[in-house]
Design an enzyme around this catalytic site. Structure first.
Site, PDB file in Angstrom:
ATOM      1  N   HIS A  64       0.837  -1.202   0.000  1.00 18.15           N
ATOM      2  CA  HIS A  64       0.000   0.000   0.000  1.00 18.15           C
ATOM      3  C   HIS A  64       0.879   1.262   0.000  1.00 18.15           C
ATOM      4  O   HIS A  64       0.675   2.174  -0.795  1.00 18.15           O
ATOM      5  CB  HIS A  64      -0.924   0.022   1.220  1.00 18.15           C
ATOM      6  CG  HIS A  64      -1.569   1.361   1.412  1.00 18.15           C
ATOM      7  ND1 HIS A  64      -2.661   1.780   0.689  1.00 18.15           N
ATOM      8  CD2 HIS A  64      -1.224   2.411   2.205  1.00 18.15           C
ATOM      9  CE1 HIS A  64      -2.977   3.014   1.036  1.00 18.15           C
ATOM     10  NE2 HIS A  64      -2.123   3.424   1.953  1.00 18.15           N
TER      11      HIS A  64
ATOM     12  N   HIS B 110       1.479   5.122  -2.559  1.00 20.12           N
ATOM     13  CA  HIS B 110       1.793   6.520  -2.237  1.00 20.12           C
ATOM     14  C   HIS B 110       3.034   7.084  -2.921  1.00 20.12           C
ATOM     15  O   HIS B 110       3.044   8.245  -3.319  1.00 20.12           O
ATOM     16  CB  HIS B 110       2.003   6.676  -0.724  1.00 20.12           C
ATOM     17  CG  HIS B 110       0.732   6.684   0.064  1.00 20.12           C
ATOM     18  ND1 HIS B 110      -0.125   7.758   0.078  1.00 20.12           N
ATOM     19  CD2 HIS B 110       0.165   5.745   0.864  1.00 20.12           C
ATOM     20  CE1 HIS B 110      -1.164   7.490   0.859  1.00 20.12           C
ATOM     21  NE2 HIS B 110      -1.016   6.270   1.344  1.00 20.12           N
TER      22      HIS B 110
ATOM     23  N   GLU C 226      -5.596   9.860  -0.250  1.00 27.50           N
ATOM     24  CA  GLU C 226      -5.877   8.448   0.051  1.00 27.50           C
ATOM     25  C   GLU C 226      -7.005   7.864  -0.813  1.00 27.50           C
ATOM     26  O   GLU C 226      -6.836   6.786  -1.385  1.00 27.50           O
ATOM     27  CB  GLU C 226      -6.213   8.329   1.538  1.00 27.50           C
ATOM     28  CG  GLU C 226      -5.987   6.978   2.144  1.00 27.50           C
ATOM     29  CD  GLU C 226      -4.520   6.563   2.223  1.00 27.50           C
ATOM     30  OE1 GLU C 226      -4.148   5.639   1.478  1.00 27.50           O
ATOM     31  OE2 GLU C 226      -3.745   7.140   3.001  1.00 27.50           O
TER      32      GLU C 226
ATOM     33  N   SER D 237      -4.002   0.991  -4.674  1.00 22.24           N
ATOM     34  CA  SER D 237      -3.409  -0.253  -4.168  1.00 22.24           C
ATOM     35  C   SER D 237      -4.456  -1.300  -3.831  1.00 22.24           C
ATOM     36  O   SER D 237      -4.123  -2.353  -3.307  1.00 22.24           O
ATOM     37  CB  SER D 237      -2.553   0.052  -2.929  1.00 22.24           C
ATOM     38  OG  SER D 237      -3.360   0.589  -1.901  1.00 22.24           O
TER      39      SER D 237
HETATM   40 FE   LIG Z   1      -2.233   5.330   2.814  1.00 19.97          FE
END
Ligand SMILES: [Fe+2]
Length: 239
Positions: free
Chosen positions: A111, A116, A157, A176
């Protein structure tokens, strides 16, 4: 923060990364904002195996000033925002097991690194993330950290963004996720235009697919709107 201990990742951990990477790249195709795909290439994330933090930083830091550090689990908001304001992104020092490819309670390195880090190689996005860190520090000090956590949530996010009039995935939680990536674009859920005020006042879910997504008119517009937001305006908002 802890050493990543890259050597501690087992052969199976690396194989799980490769499996997740291949599956997710295929699933996303071009349904993700283009800076994400550029970041994947720039950071050479398609190399087999769990990326090592130092190798990532050697590319990322000269580019946008951001670096990653390994952490053993979720970082509390006040510390997390302080890290962002210093251009430091925490990445889990573990990866999910083969039996739990689709779900995990705490963000793991897939993730964090796949979701990110590619966007942090984009100058504008990287600057927005740093500014959210500054705002978050001020808001947490005033007991209003939730307001900035929501801005982060609905952009970095779980945000969506238009790119040449096409709806694309922006947020790392969607990028993700095997299940929620397409869900966010295609399911019959609420999709509302992103604004910082709407983001601050829209609660979110930690433990289920989101009931609504905020859509940036463009990534550039959201970056500009967030950068124009001062701490005073956050602190004068009702939470
Ligand atoms: Fe995150």
């Amino acid at each position: 923060m802890v050493p990543q201990c890259w050597e501690a990742f087992t052969e199976d951990d690396h194989a799980v990364w490769d499996l997740l990477f291949a599956r997710q790249v295929e699933l996303l195709g071009s349904r993700v904002v283009s800076p994400f795909l550029e970041g994947i290439d720039l950071l050479r994330l398609s190399h087999p195996g769990v990326p090592d933090v130092e190798g990532l930083n050697a590319i990322l830091e000269p580019r946008t000033g951001w670096r990653t550090v390994a952490v053993p689990g979720l970082v509390p908001d006040p510390i997390f925002f302080a890290m962002l304001s210093e251009r430091v992104f925490p990445v889990g020092n573990f990866i999910r097991k083969r039996e739990q490819l689709d779900y995990l309670e705490a963000p793991d390195c897939f993730h964090d690194m796949f979701g990110h880090i590619p966007m942090l190689a984009n100058h504008d996005f990287a600057e927005m993330a740093r500014h959210i860190g500054d705002l978050g520090v001020a808001a947490c000090d005033a007991g209003q950290g939730d307001l900035v956590a929501r801005i982060y949530w609905h952009s970095v996010e779980f945000g969506l963004a238009k790119e040449q009039d096409e709806l694309k995935i922006l947020g790392a939680g969607l990028v993700s996720s095997f299940g929620e990536a397409h869900f966010s674009l295609e399911a019959e859920v609420e999709r509302l235009p992103f604004s910082v005020d709407r983001a601050m006042h829209t609660p979110y879910k930690h433990d289920a697919f989101q009931p609504r997504y905020l859509v940036s008119e463009s990534l550039e517009q959201t970056v500009a709107d967030v950068l124009a937001l001062g701490a005073e305006r956050v602190l004068s908002s009702e939470s």
